[in-house]
Design a protein around this motif. Structure first.
Motif, short mmCIF file in Angstrom:
data_model
loop_
_atom_site.label_atom_id
_atom_site.label_comp_id
_atom_site.label_asym_id
_atom_site.label_seq_id
_atom_site.Cartn_x
_atom_site.Cartn_y
_atom_site.Cartn_z
N ARG A 1 -17.24 -3.88 6.29
CA ARG A 1 -18.30 -4.35 5.39
C ARG A 1 -17.83 -4.29 3.94
O ARG A 1 -18.06 -5.22 3.15
CB ARG A 1 -19.56 -3.50 5.58
N TRP A 2 -17.20 -3.19 3.58
CA TRP A 2 -16.72 -3.03 2.19
C TRP A 2 -15.66 -4.07 1.87
O TRP A 2 -15.71 -4.71 0.82
CB TRP A 2 -16.18 -1.61 1.99
N LEU A 3 -14.70 -4.24 2.77
CA LEU A 3 -13.64 -5.21 2.53
C LEU A 3 -14.18 -6.62 2.41
O LEU A 3 -13.72 -7.42 1.59
CB LEU A 3 -12.59 -5.12 3.65
N GLY B 1 -13.97 -9.28 -0.89
CA GLY B 1 -13.32 -10.58 -0.82
C GLY B 1 -12.07 -10.63 0.03
O GLY B 1 -11.29 -11.58 -0.07
N ALA B 2 -11.87 -9.61 0.88
CA ALA B 2 -10.72 -9.64 1.78
C ALA B 2 -10.87 -10.80 2.76
O ALA B 2 -11.98 -11.20 3.13
CB ALA B 2 -10.60 -8.32 2.54
N GLY B 3 -9.73 -11.33 3.21
CA GLY B 3 -9.75 -12.46 4.12
C GLY B 3 -9.98 -12.04 5.56
O GLY B 3 -10.83 -11.21 5.84
N PRO C 1 -5.11 -9.51 3.69
CA PRO C 1 -5.32 -10.90 3.25
C PRO C 1 -6.23 -10.92 2.01
O PRO C 1 -7.38 -10.50 2.06
CB PRO C 1 -6.01 -11.56 4.45
N GLY C 2 -5.68 -11.37 0.91
CA GLY C 2 -6.49 -11.49 -0.31
C GLY C 2 -6.35 -10.37 -1.30
O GLY C 2 -6.86 -10.47 -2.43
N GLY C 3 -5.68 -9.28 -0.94
CA GLY C 3 -5.57 -8.18 -1.90
C GLY C 3 -4.93 -6.94 -1.31
O GLY C 3 -4.35 -6.97 -0.22
N THR C 4 -5.09 -5.82 -2.02
CA THR C 4 -4.48 -4.55 -1.63
C THR C 4 -5.52 -3.44 -1.75
O THR C 4 -6.33 -3.42 -2.69
CB THR C 4 -3.29 -4.22 -2.54
N VAL C 5 -5.49 -2.50 -0.80
CA VAL C 5 -6.33 -1.30 -0.86
C VAL C 5 -5.43 -0.11 -1.17
O VAL C 5 -4.41 0.09 -0.51
CB VAL C 5 -7.08 -1.06 0.46
N ALA C 6 -5.82 0.67 -2.17
CA ALA C 6 -5.09 1.88 -2.53
C ALA C 6 -6.07 3.04 -2.63
O ALA C 6 -7.29 2.84 -2.75
CB ALA C 6 -4.35 1.70 -3.85
N ARG C 7 -5.53 4.24 -2.59
CA ARG C 7 -6.36 5.44 -2.76
C ARG C 7 -6.06 6.08 -4.10
O ARG C 7 -4.90 6.27 -4.48
CB ARG C 7 -6.09 6.43 -1.63
N SER C 8 -7.11 6.41 -4.82
CA SER C 8 -6.96 7.05 -6.12
C SER C 8 -8.19 7.88 -6.42
O SER C 8 -9.32 7.39 -6.28
CB SER C 8 -6.76 6.00 -7.21
N GLY C 9 -7.97 9.13 -6.80
CA GLY C 9 -9.08 10.01 -7.14
C GLY C 9 -10.06 10.23 -6.01
O GLY C 9 -11.26 10.41 -6.24
N GLY C 10 -9.54 10.23 -4.79
CA GLY C 10 -10.41 10.46 -3.63
C GLY C 10 -11.26 9.27 -3.24
O GLY C 10 -12.19 9.41 -2.43
N ARG C 11 -10.95 8.09 -3.77
CA ARG C 11 -11.70 6.88 -3.44
C ARG C 11 -10.76 5.77 -3.02
O ARG C 11 -9.56 5.80 -3.35
CB ARG C 11 -12.53 6.41 -4.65
N LEU C 12 -11.30 4.80 -2.30
CA LEU C 12 -10.54 3.61 -1.97
C LEU C 12 -10.82 2.55 -3.03
O LEU C 12 -11.97 2.31 -3.41
CB LEU C 12 -10.94 3.05 -0.60
N LEU C 13 -9.76 1.91 -3.51
CA LEU C 13 -9.87 0.90 -4.56
C LEU C 13 -9.28 -0.41 -4.05
O LEU C 13 -8.24 -0.42 -3.41
CB LEU C 13 -9.13 1.34 -5.82
N TRP C 14 -9.97 -1.50 -4.36
CA TRP C 14 -9.54 -2.83 -3.96
C TRP C 14 -8.99 -3.57 -5.19
O TRP C 14 -9.61 -3.57 -6.24
CB TRP C 14 -10.70 -3.64 -3.38
#
Length: 320
Positions: free
Chosen positions: A267-269, A273-275, A301-314
């Motif tokens: 749902r988050w992805l 705007g992830a493909g 597809p459409g981007g990258t997910v990384a972890r920073s500060g205990g959160r997921l960032l798109w």
């Protein structure tokens, strides 16, 4: 047609259509290809609509993918008129070359049908998918390994579409045509082994029936019903657990059961705007939550997910 005049096969289809309709179905639009399934559906829908006093129209979609498709569409429209459907329209669509031909044709067809159904009130579009079609869909979903939602097959109702024949075997719709003296059209694509569904229909299911005995299609359709109930519940629970807008916290995600965590991530992805996100993509993102060792982000597809500060960032493609 009085009830006593109905043959046993047509009566079974009439009962299926009647049981599937609700008071919200104020107008009906039957999608008809000219094949046995949709012709049987059209005959039954006309009967039910007449008894209920509902407007009932039919639409024939000409995809233009085969030579003579316009003639097939015209012949089908004439057959529908002969069944007593006074309002019959032929919808000609352009199927884009991009993507798989089956999916592209389906998307173009549904878009045209929904446009034809527009109005006040909008018409409910009836589709002629049978129990055999449902069984094939479940096997294709199983082969993809896409999880419970894929095994759930086709929904009886959703997005203005109604499939009242998902408990009716294809043999019954074929018998309806015999009872009514109809000559259904046979789509050459339905015997073309280039298509996975055709291979399942003519090769896989007969082997399963031979090895396991009769009733495989019925069992697969029952599996779809059970899987859909489970998937609907899990999706509802995931909607409740979804934190909404913003970057989700890894601690909150890690605390969720696996079945909910994957759905919340999807749902988050989707919101970001992830493909076309597959199961492997979700597992890779879950590793950022459950097995964090300072690893780099996950390309989707459409981007990258990384972890920073205990959160997921798109981060979308092309954004710095």
């Amino acid at each position: 047609m009085a009830r006593r005049a109905l043959g046993p096969a047509l009566l079974a289809v009439v009962q299926a259509v009647d049981a599937a309709l609700t008071p919200a179905d104020a107008r009906l639009l039957v999608a008809c290809s000219g094949g046995a399934d949709s012709l049987a559906l059209a005959a039954a829908a006309r009967h039910v609509a007449a008894r209920r006093g509902l407007p009932c129209a039919a639409a024939v979609v000409d995809h233009g993918l085969q030579a003579g498709s316009d003639a097939v569409a015209a012949r089908t429209a004439a057959v529908l008129a002969g069944l007593g459907l006074a309002d019959v329209v032929v919808l000609r669509v352009a199927v884009p070359a991009a993507g798989g031909p089956e999916a592209a044709a389906r998307d173009a067809r549904y878009a045209a049908l929904r446009a034809a159904a527009a109005g006040d009130p909008p018409a409910t579009v009836l589709l002629g998918h049978t129990r055999d079609d449902q069984a094939e869909t479940v096997l294709l979903g199983l082969a993809r390994g896409s999880g419970t939602r894929s095994l759930a097959g086709m929904a009886v109702r959703g997005a203005g579409l109604l499939r009242p024949l998902l408990e009716v075997p294809r043999a019954t719709t074929e018998q309806v045509c015999v009872e009514l003296g109809l000559q259904p059209w046979s789509d050459p694509h339905n015997v073309d082994p280039r298509f996975a569904r055709v291979r399942v229909r003519h090769r896989v299911l007969p082997v399963l029936e031979d090895a396991l005995g009769p009733g495989v299609a019925q069992a697969l359709a029952r599996t779809a019903r059970l899987a859909r109930d489970d998937a609907d519940l899990l999706d509802a629970l995931a909607a409740e657990a979804d934190p909404g807008l913003g970057a989700p916290t890894c601690d909150a995600l890690a605390a969720l059961p696996a079945a909910l965590r994957g759905r919340v991530l999807r749902r988050w992805l989707a919101r970001e705007g992830a493909g076309d996100v597959g199961a492997d993509h979700v597992r890779a993102v879950e590793a950022l939550v459950l097995a964090w060792r300072g690893q780099r982000g996950v390309d989707l597809p459409g981007g990258t997910v990384a972890r920073s500060g205990g959160r997921l960032l798109w981060q979308a493609v092309g954004r710095g």
